[in-house]
Enzyme design. Structure first.
Site, short mmCIF file in Angstrom:
data_model
loop_
_atom_site.label_atom_id
_atom_site.label_comp_id
_atom_site.label_asym_id
_atom_site.label_seq_id
_atom_site.Cartn_x
_atom_site.Cartn_y
_atom_site.Cartn_z
N ASN A 45 28.29 -19.99 -5.55
CA ASN A 45 29.22 -21.12 -5.58
C ASN A 45 28.77 -22.22 -4.63
O ASN A 45 28.87 -23.41 -4.94
CB ASN A 45 30.63 -20.65 -5.23
N GLU A 87 -2.08 -5.98 -5.23
CA GLU A 87 -2.85 -6.03 -3.99
C GLU A 87 -4.00 -7.04 -4.09
O GLU A 87 -4.38 -7.66 -3.10
CB GLU A 87 -3.39 -4.64 -3.64
N HIS A 113 0.83 -1.20 0.00
CA HIS A 113 0.00 0.00 0.00
C HIS A 113 0.87 1.26 0.00
O HIS A 113 0.58 2.23 -0.72
CB HIS A 113 -0.92 -0.01 1.22
#
Length: 650
Positions: A377, A68, A46
């Site tokens: 890695n 939303e 929001h």
């Protein structure tokens, strides 16, 4: 409204919001019933929508508004969101991040939200009137009571694609409808209408006007492409009338209050200037201390002590202002680990330890990429696929721990996995194939030597090139970056048990505590945190081993490095004192002619021509105007190389 002055704040807060959303979405995928995280997601989304709309970035606001609707499903589903939902949301967050980067570079968001918005809409089922009411923040039962049995109509107005000023259109639609009845609930809510950036406006009205009248009123607003009306809450009204009276449910526990802190954003350049002036103050204080020691003025000593205490307190406060938690870097990794583990088909349990550990902001800023390499890695080379782990008697899910802790004047960050470990034979064969070692030396390579070979530029053991690893870049870049920060990175491993990559960094790069020494009259500084102790050479035996001088100590035999020979133009005689220091490959004795004492030094980088191989990591101006060169204890442990005479003007 002129918004340009707020742009830096928008960019900073936008990046913070996106990082928090990435972390929260990954967390909610793992723990769908975490209501606190759900509430946090709504709060951040929001805020992000409101910020974007206020700044005039309509594409970002529209995309966040549609997100939303998907987040709303979190409140409706006990089982959380599917992986498809999560993947689309994360793609949206990537698009928003790219938009912020574009705004930072050229001032335009450069985002095309329509495809992502369509994908989001396809994930959201058509909401029932009751869900619309709940989304508007009202209880359907309350609306029934308010309506008092009167007819409640749901009106949904949809704006045309790319309609200008959607917030204004929403206000006009709701205003037109309010003239024909009493509004019980609406979307956007009155609080959100100014930042509305969506395309659908919904209102629930108590009205005796016909559906056609209500539809005409909404359709009269410019850019309204369509209007739908229907009688709402009929089923809910019936349930409310027929439901037996029951005792009210126990009130849910009060939500945990968020910690509120008063903070002020300060431009990083101002912090750098503050640190610079603090460094100058430390230098001037040292000069005054030297002058005061020579002067016989009543009360000067006490005044000097007070000045020293105050400046120490101010220095500590300035240093604290520059410190930020390493969490700023750690927050990147849950999303990275989620994406890479999916790509690699591996199951990974990520553990973040010591996120509150603080270090200098400049160090944190430069730490992200090296740690990213180490994590990649560990996931690609270290952790095994589930079937391989089961065959080795391990759990299917591998563990990757990223931890941070303070160690004296340093911060130690470790990337630890419980994977296959470093195979010395495989590394040695790969190194021999690249001409880094001789074929007959393969069998002599142990784990420590194999770990060091991994840092060689262009080295890789990957048989198949990929976007994740195996292109011969990474570990050498990690070491280079860390050493530029005044730190070091080491690899330790046990075959079949896992690997630990340890990064050791100074808390700050601006001011350091050091032992000031002299070699043939030239001043040098040795970092305090690397010193074990100092000794007189006359109190210990010196032996020659394979032609190299060694200092015989009660706890071992240490190689001797003559500071005047290593750093100066000549080495006419060995010094009278030895400073026992810890380096990357072990301890050594650095011989000097004089121990001056401990000093706080304001560090400066060396000129580029005095870079690799010099065994020096910086310089500092002393109170008498001379330049003290700062010894790089890690580089000194390497075999000595020819270094030209070092002459630096103050």
């Amino acid at each position: 409204m002129e918004t340009s002055e707020y742009l830096p704040m928008f960019l900073a807060e936008g990046r913070e919001h996106l990082q928090e959303l990435n972390l929260a979405v990954v967390r909610i995928e793992e723990r769908p019933d975490d209501r606190e995280t759900v509430d946090e997601i709504f709060r951040i989304a929001h805020s992000m929508k409101g910020m974007s709309a206020t700044m005039g970035f309509a594409g970002m606001a529209a995309l966040t508004h549609q997100m939303e609707d998907v987040f709303e499903l979190l409140r409706q589903r006990a089982g959380g969101l599917s992986r498809i939902h999560i993947d689309v949301l994360l793609e949206c967050l990537d698009a928003l991040g790219a938009a912020i980067d574009a705004i930072d570079e050229c001032g335009e968001e450069k985002i095309a939200p329509a495809p992502l918005i369509e994908r989001l809409r396809s994930l959201v089922r058509e909401r029932t009137p009751e869900q619309e009411v709940a989304r508007a923040g009202a209880d359907p039962q309350d609306l029934v009571a308010i309506a008092g049995g009167n007819r409640v109509v749901r009106v949904c107005a949809r704006l045309a694609d790319a309609a200008p000023m959607p917030s204004v259109r929403a206000y006009m639609v709701l205003s037109a409808l309010s003239e024909l009845g009493e509004t019980l609930a609406c979307l956007p809510t009155p609080e959100d209408v100014e930042t509305f950036a969506g395309s659908e406006i919904v209102a629930f009205l108590v009205s005796d006007r016909s559906d056609a009248d209500l539809a005409d009123a909404a359709a009269s607003v410019p850019d309204v492409a369509g209007v739908e009306t229907s009688e709402a809450l009929a089923a809910v009204s019936a349930e409310a009338r027929d439901a037996p009276t029951a005792k009210p449910a126990a009130a849910p526990p009060a939500p945990r209050a968020h910690k509120v802190s008063s903070t002020v954003r300060v431009d990083s350049e101002r912090l750098d200037q503050l640190m610079h002036f603090m460094g100058e103050l430390v230098l001037h204080r040292t000069q005054v201390e030297a002058l005061a020691a020579q002067a016989d003025i009543p009360g000067l000593s006490e005044a000097m002590q007070s000045l020293t205490r105050s400046s120490h307190a101010l220095q500590a406060m300035v240093m604290q202002v520059r410190m930020i938690p390493v969490e700023a870097v750690f927050l990147r990794f849950p999303r990275l680990v989620r994406d890479l583990s999916t790509t690699l088909g591996k199951q990974v349990d990520l553990q973040l330890v010591g996120k509150d550990t603080e270090l200098d902001r400049t160090v944190v800023d430069a730490l992200g990429d090296p740690l990213m390499h180490l994590v990649r890695n560990a996931l690609d080379h270290g952790l095994e696929p589930p079937e391989e782990r089961v065959a080795a008697g391990k759990p299917e899910t591998g563990t990757l721990e990223i931890s941070a802790r303070h160690a004296g004047g340093n911060v130690v960050i470790e990337v630890r996995d419980d994977g296959r470990g470093i195979d010395p034979l495989r590394v040695a064969r790969s190194a021999a194939a690249r001409g880094l070692i001789a074929e007959d030396a393969i069998d002599s390579i142990d784990t420590a030597r194999a770990a060091e070979l991994l840092f060689h530029p262009g080295f890789s053991t990957a048989e198949v090139m990929s976007d994740i690893s195996g292109r011969g870049v990474g570990m050498d870049a990690v070491r280079t970056t860390i050493r530029e920060l005044g730190g070091e990175v080491l690899l330790t491993s046990e075959l079949g048990r896992g690997t630990v990559a340890q990064v050791r960094l100074p808390l700050t790069l601006a001011i350091m505590a050091a032992l000031l020494v002299e070699a043939e009259g030239a001043p040098f500084a040795v970092p305090i945190d690397r010193i074990e102790r100092t000794v007189r050479l006359a109190d210990h035996a010196v032996r020659s081993v394979a032609g190299a001088p060694m200092l015989v100590m009660s706890d071992g035999v240490l190689p001797i490095v003559d500071a005047s020979e290593r750093f100066g133009p000549s080495g006419s005689s060995r010094g009278d004192h030895a400073v026992i220091v810890r380096g990357a490959s072990g301890r050594l004795a650095l011989t000097v002619s004089r121990l001056v004492g401990q000093r706080e030094l304001v560090t400066r980088p060396l000129p580029s021509e005095l870079g690799d191989g010099s065994g020096l990591t910086g310089a500092a101006v002393l109170s008498d105007g001379r330049i003290a060169l700062i010894v790089d204890c890690d580089a000194v442990t390497a075999p000595a190389v020819a270094v030209p005479a070092l002459t630096i003007a103050a």
